[in-house]
Design an enzyme around this catalytic site. Structure first.
Site, PDB file in Angstrom:
ATOM      1  CG  HIS A  23      -1.994  -0.611   0.498  1.00  0.00           C
ATOM      2  ND1 HIS A  23      -2.800  -1.230   2.128  1.00  0.00           N
ATOM      3  CD2 HIS A  23      -2.845  -1.319  -0.071  1.00  0.00           C
ATOM      4  CE1 HIS A  23      -4.215  -1.973   1.739  1.00  0.00           C
ATOM      5  NE2 HIS A  23      -3.892  -2.079   0.118  1.00  0.00           N
ATOM      6  CG  HIS A  79     -10.973  -6.785  -3.543  1.00  0.00           C
ATOM      7  ND1 HIS A  79     -10.952  -5.839  -3.536  1.00  0.00           N
ATOM      8  CD2 HIS A  79      -9.106  -6.955  -3.292  1.00  0.00           C
ATOM      9  CE1 HIS A  79     -10.414  -4.968  -2.733  1.00  0.00           C
ATOM     10  NE2 HIS A  79      -8.891  -5.667  -2.328  1.00  0.00           N
ATOM     11  CG  ASP A  83      -3.206  -6.499  -4.053  1.00  0.00           C
ATOM     12  OD1 ASP A  83      -4.770  -5.375  -4.501  1.00  0.00           O
ATOM     13  OD2 ASP A  83      -3.487  -6.987  -2.792  1.00  0.00           O
ATOM     14  CG  HIS A 146      -9.582  -3.902   2.312  1.00  0.00           C
ATOM     15  ND1 HIS A 146      -8.753  -3.014   2.413  1.00  0.00           N
ATOM     16  CD2 HIS A 146      -9.381  -4.923   1.161  1.00  0.00           C
ATOM     17  CE1 HIS A 146      -8.344  -3.444   1.330  1.00  0.00           C
ATOM     18  NE2 HIS A 146      -8.291  -4.782   1.035  1.00  0.00           N
ATOM     19  CG  ASP A 165      -7.318  -7.995   0.377  1.00  0.00           C
ATOM     20  OD1 ASP A 165      -6.474  -9.126   0.143  1.00  0.00           O
ATOM     21  OD2 ASP A 165      -8.083  -7.054  -0.165  1.00  0.00           O
ATOM     22  CE1 TYR A 193      -3.290  -8.962   4.275  1.00  0.00           C
ATOM     23  CE2 TYR A 193      -5.834  -9.614   5.510  1.00  0.00           C
ATOM     24  CZ  TYR A 193      -5.522  -9.559   4.325  1.00  0.00           C
ATOM     25  OH  TYR A 193      -5.521  -9.807   2.680  1.00  0.00           O
ATOM     26  CG  HIS A 226      -2.465 -10.790   0.487  1.00  0.00           C
ATOM     27  ND1 HIS A 226      -1.623 -10.476  -1.029  1.00  0.00           N
ATOM     28  CD2 HIS A 226      -3.270  -9.703   0.261  1.00  0.00           C
ATOM     29  CE1 HIS A 226      -2.367  -9.162  -1.316  1.00  0.00           C
ATOM     30  NE2 HIS A 226      -3.160  -9.676  -0.453  1.00  0.00           N
TER      31      HIS A 226
HETATM   32 FE1  FEO Z   1      -7.446  -4.860  -1.238  1.00  0.00          FE
HETATM   33 FE2  FEO Z   1      -5.396  -7.170  -1.383  1.00  0.00          FE
HETATM   34  O1  FEO Z   1      -6.306  -5.953  -1.979  1.00  0.00           O
END
Ligand code: FEO
Length: 396
Positions: A23, A79, A83, A146, A165, A193, A226
């Site tokens: 980010h 999403h 990324d 999110h 995420d 996280y 992730h």
């Molecule tokens: Fe909200 Fe891993 O992007």
């Protein structure tokens, strides 16, 4: 390089071992990260999410080794953040007519990022996509987990929830599954996280957990976007998020401060001594805001029942590192925390008043007026801080 995770489901992602900031520079990724993409090869072949744009070429080199791109029947964009969607431009250039399934907000986000009119198929919770062999994908909107566009995709038959995420961690691992990862590192990155990325949306997390429980889906695996995926103790994974989403706290007190010449640092440490004298059990964490990693600080506040915020008065304000921390705390919107402010001053002493006011404004329960000290704290002043620490421990 693809790795089979169950039957005809393959991990197609990228392990980013070198990533240290995410980010922009907002999030420290001390253990790297992964961008998890998944390929499902049933009668229909489906790709769920892609990878971050710097790895797009690599992704587009590897993907055709697993599947003739012309045989991809659908792309699922759980999403739109870059990324996960970063390789879509290259991918869709190769397969421009393939339908892209995402939420209506996903259409807006993807168009907003890439300015392309791909073959979007907006979906809502409960919509399904039949992929043959008796299996289907069930879409579950997960707005604000999110981003507004976020959704989960559930694969029947294999009973896999692709959660994007949610439930993830920024952790580089090539072992795919959480039970194979280093457990101490996994725990550290898992709660960091949640605290720094998911926590602002805890109300939605709580509601989504209830909604998923009511759907009674048999879930045997949670495949995140992730870090590691979960295949053991799935109930505990949901229970952990349930706890984190509901005013989470441990028996901890976090003291955060910055200091110009050491006076406010001495106050912080004297207050910590007082807390310890009053309570032999509570975990005390002391962070200098100009020295500690911001995300570690926020994680420690998330885990704490109370926070003490310290700054000297400087130009009638608090130090900028303290102001930044309070602004970060405002955004993360942790619930159920007690707080107070402290600090040194020379001639006016506005910082502590401002810090208390901001703490109240951002939803912290400020238990008292805190403590401030004019000029450098001497022995009696530090004794007063010790006494203050004892009293604070009794209030939280
Ligand atoms: Fe909200 Fe891993 O992007």
């Amino acid at each position: 390089m693809a790795q089979k995770i169950k039957n005809n489901v393959y991990w197609m992602g990228k392990v980013d071992w070198q990533l240290r900031r995410f980010h922009g520079d907002e999030y420290s990724t001390n253990h790297g990260s992964t961008y998890n993409s998944y390929l499902i090869k049933e009668e229909k072949s489906v790709l769920i999410d892609t990878v971050w744009a710097p790895y797009s070429q690599e992704f587009m080199r590897e993907l055709p080794k697993e599947i003739d791109l012309r045989k991809i029947d659908a792309v699922i964009a759980n999403h739109a953040e870059v990324d996960h969607s970063g390789a879509m431009e290259d991918l869709m250039r190769s397969i421009p007519d393939v339908p892209v399934y995402c939420t209506p907000n996903g259409v807006k986000s993807l168009k907003g990022h890439y300015h392309k009119d791909w073959n979007f198929k907006p979906v809502r919770t409960g919509d399904t996509l039949d992929i043959g062999h008796g299996k289907k994908l069930v879409f579950i909107e997960a707005a604000m987990l999110h981003w507004p566009d976020t959704m989960f995709t559930y694969l029947t038959g294999d009973n896999i929830l692709f959660s994007n995420d949610a439930f993830g961690q920024h952790l580089a691992t090539d072992k795919i599954f959480a039970d194979l990862a280093d457990q101490a590192t996994l725990r550290e990155e898992d709660i960091k996280y949640y605290a720094n990325i998911i926590a602002p949306w805890s109300k939605m997390v709580d509601a989504k957990l209830k909604e998923i429980a009511a759907m009674r889906l048999p879930i045997e695996m949670i495949c995140t976007s992730h870090g590691a995926c979960w295949r053991k103790d799935i109930g505990k994974v949901f229970a952990k998020y349930d706890a984190w989403a509901n005013a989470y706290q441990e028996n901890r007190i976090c003291i955060i401060y910055d200091s110009m010449w050491g006076g406010t640092r001495a106050m912080a440490e004297a207050i910590a001594r007082g807390i310890r004298m009053a309570d032999g059990e509570v975990e005390i964490i002391v962070h200098s805001l100009s020295k500690s990693d911001k995300n570690d600080v926020m994680t420690d506040i998330f885990r704490s029942k109370a926070v003490l915020v310290g700054s000297p008065s400087h130009n009638k304000c608090m130090l900028s590192s303290v102001a930044a921390a309070l602004e970060e705390m405002r955004g993360l919107a942790f619930k159920g925390k007690k707080a107070a402010a402290f600090g040194c001053y020379g001639w006016s002493g506005e910082a502590q008043v401002r810090m208390s006011a901001i703490l109240k404004e951002i939803g912290y329960d400020v238990v008292d007026d805190g403590i401030k000290n004019v000029w450098e704290p001497d022995g009696p002043a530090l004794d007063a801080c010790v006494e203050y620490g004892k009293a604070f421990a009794g209030k939280v």
